[in-house]
Scaffold this motif. Structure first.
Motif, PDB file in Angstrom:
ATOM      1  N   UNK A  42     -33.110   4.060 -37.953  1.00 51.31           N
ATOM      2  CA  UNK A  42     -33.085   5.241 -38.810  1.00 51.31           C
ATOM      3  C   UNK A  42     -34.389   5.318 -39.607  1.00 51.31           C
ATOM      4  N   UNK A  43     -34.889   6.520 -39.880  1.00 55.50           N
ATOM      5  CA  UNK A  43     -36.127   6.635 -40.658  1.00 55.50           C
ATOM      6  C   UNK A  43     -36.056   5.974 -42.033  1.00 55.50           C
ATOM      7  N   UNK A  44     -34.866   5.946 -42.632  1.00 54.89           N
ATOM      8  CA  UNK A  44     -34.727   5.364 -43.968  1.00 54.89           C
ATOM      9  C   UNK A  44     -34.295   3.899 -43.932  1.00 54.89           C
ATOM     10  N   UNK A  45     -34.269   3.298 -42.758  1.00 57.68           N
ATOM     11  CA  UNK A  45     -33.880   1.897 -42.638  1.00 57.68           C
ATOM     12  C   UNK A  45     -34.869   1.030 -43.421  1.00 57.68           C
ATOM     13  N   UNK A  46     -34.416   0.229 -44.395  1.00 56.85           N
ATOM     14  CA  UNK A  46     -35.333  -0.616 -45.168  1.00 56.85           C
ATOM     15  C   UNK A  46     -36.124  -1.592 -44.304  1.00 56.85           C
ATOM     16  N   UNK A  47     -35.571  -1.945 -43.145  1.00 53.67           N
ATOM     17  CA  UNK A  47     -36.267  -2.885 -42.270  1.00 53.67           C
ATOM     18  C   UNK A  47     -37.419  -2.231 -41.513  1.00 53.67           C
ATOM     19  N   UNK A  48     -37.474  -0.902 -41.526  1.00 60.07           N
ATOM     20  CA  UNK A  48     -38.551  -0.177 -40.855  1.00 60.07           C
ATOM     21  C   UNK A  48     -39.689   0.046 -41.839  1.00 60.07           C
ATOM     22  N   UNK A  49     -40.844  -0.525 -41.555  1.00 56.12           N
ATOM     23  CA  UNK A  49     -42.019  -0.300 -42.385  1.00 56.12           C
ATOM     24  C   UNK A  49     -43.184   0.087 -41.496  1.00 56.12           C
ATOM     25  N   UNK A  50     -44.354   0.280 -42.113  1.00 56.85           N
ATOM     26  CA  UNK A  50     -45.507   0.705 -41.339  1.00 56.85           C
ATOM     27  C   UNK A  50     -45.881  -0.276 -40.249  1.00 56.85           C
ATOM     28  N   UNK A 105     -35.775   9.419 -29.215  1.00 54.10           N
ATOM     29  CA  UNK A 105     -34.748   8.876 -30.099  1.00 54.10           C
ATOM     30  C   UNK A 105     -34.630   7.359 -29.989  1.00 54.10           C
ATOM     31  N   UNK A 106     -35.193   6.776 -28.940  1.00 58.05           N
ATOM     32  CA  UNK A 106     -35.189   5.319 -28.810  1.00 58.05           C
ATOM     33  C   UNK A 106     -36.219   4.669 -29.720  1.00 58.05           C
ATOM     34  N   UNK A 107     -37.175   5.449 -30.197  1.00 58.85           N
ATOM     35  CA  UNK A 107     -38.205   4.924 -31.091  1.00 58.85           C
ATOM     36  C   UNK A 107     -37.828   5.090 -32.556  1.00 58.85           C
ATOM     37  N   UNK A 108     -37.265   6.240 -32.880  1.00 56.97           N
ATOM     38  CA  UNK A 108     -36.794   6.513 -34.238  1.00 56.97           C
ATOM     39  C   UNK A 108     -35.709   7.578 -34.138  1.00 56.97           C
TER      40      UNK A 108
END
Length: 285
Positions: free
Chosen positions: A135-143, A164-167
């Protein structure tokens, strides 16, 4: 097609109105809306189930029942309404859930592209849902994580963001808006997007999605929320749907091009081309 902000808006309104209610009966009027299981078994599985929670994953609505997960994808123009049986139905109402409260949860779909799956424990998740990226707001997703997903890819950055497999949850509108805000041309090879640019891009993706959610999504075509109201974010769109109009930053005319077959809006001054960018994109105002 409703994107993350629109589906989240629908989710919030459905949560307010149906969480805690019990499904008494299900009427499937258009069998092809139901992918799994067969419509009769679909209705049997849902009968007597309490709606514990309404969640969202990407562009999917997830109705978490007692022992069943009801997965719903609105596709192009799917729409839910909660109404009393005496109230007129929306045109093209294809599935009706009779609730213990005496109300009905109705699903209407002019284009008939929406889908529903009723999944029980031990069964695989529907195709598409199981393959979703973060998910775009997933805390584990960063730059850094986004850069790792992109750095070996040669496809245009817009194509990867639509994957959708990327984000999960992004579509044509908000990808165009986020790329404009980040100053990245949609045809830039994904692997050419720098680590620093990924920080900026992720920040802008989150910002545009958060703003759109606050406004109830964008009604650029036919989207309405669970109360039948239009979204309000379309008046804030900076590039999407503004071909030929002056850029809100520099005044240059917004161009409309094709990226992976999708109409794409870009400011040629604020989103400069980079080396290695594909050619023959069919630019037009």
């Amino acid at each position: 097609m409703p994107e993350l902000p629109e589906v989240e808006t629908v989710r919030r309104h459905l949560a307010e109105r149906v969480e805690g209610d019990v499904i008494r009966e299900v009427e499937v009027r258009l069998p092809r809306i139901v992918r799994h299981p067969a419509p009769v078994l679909f209705a049997d599985r849902l009968r007597g189930q309490r709606i514990q929670r309404v969640d969202r994953r990407g562009k999917y609505l997830l109705f978490r029942l007692d022992t069943v997960l009801l997965v719903s994808h609105l596709r192009m123009e799917g729409r839910y309404e909660v109404a009393h049986p005496s109230e007129p139905e929306l045109p093209h109402t294809h599935v009706v859930f009779q609730l213990a409260s005496g109300r009905q949860l109705r699903y209407a779909d002019v284009r008939q592209f929406g889908t529903m799956d009723a999944v029980v424990e031990g069964e695989p998740l529907p195709n598409g849902l199981a393959e979703l990226g973060p998910e775009p707001f997933d805390p584990a997703l960063d730059g850094a994580a986004l850069h790792e997903r992109l750095r070996h890819r040669r496809a245009p950055i817009k194509s990867l963001l639509l994957d959708q497999r990327q984000m999960a949850g992004l579509g044509n509108i908000y990808v165009d808006e986020a790329l404009f805000a980040a100053g990245i041309h949609p045809l830039t090879p994904a692997g050419a997007v720098s680590r620093r640019q990924c920080d900026v891009l992720l920040r802008e993706i989150r910002d545009v999605l958060a703003r759109a959610i606050r406004e109830g999504g964008s009604s650029v075509r036919s989207f309405r929320d669970g109360y039948g109201r239009h979204g309000g974010f379309q008046i804030q769109l900076a590039v999407y749907g503004r071909a030929g109009q002056p850029c809100v930053r520099c005044g240059q005319p917004i161009q409309k091009i094709k990226v992976a077959g999708r109409g794409t809006h870009v400011c040629p001054a604020c989103q400069p081309v980079v080396s290695g960018m594909p050619v023959g994109t069919g630019v037009h105002a």
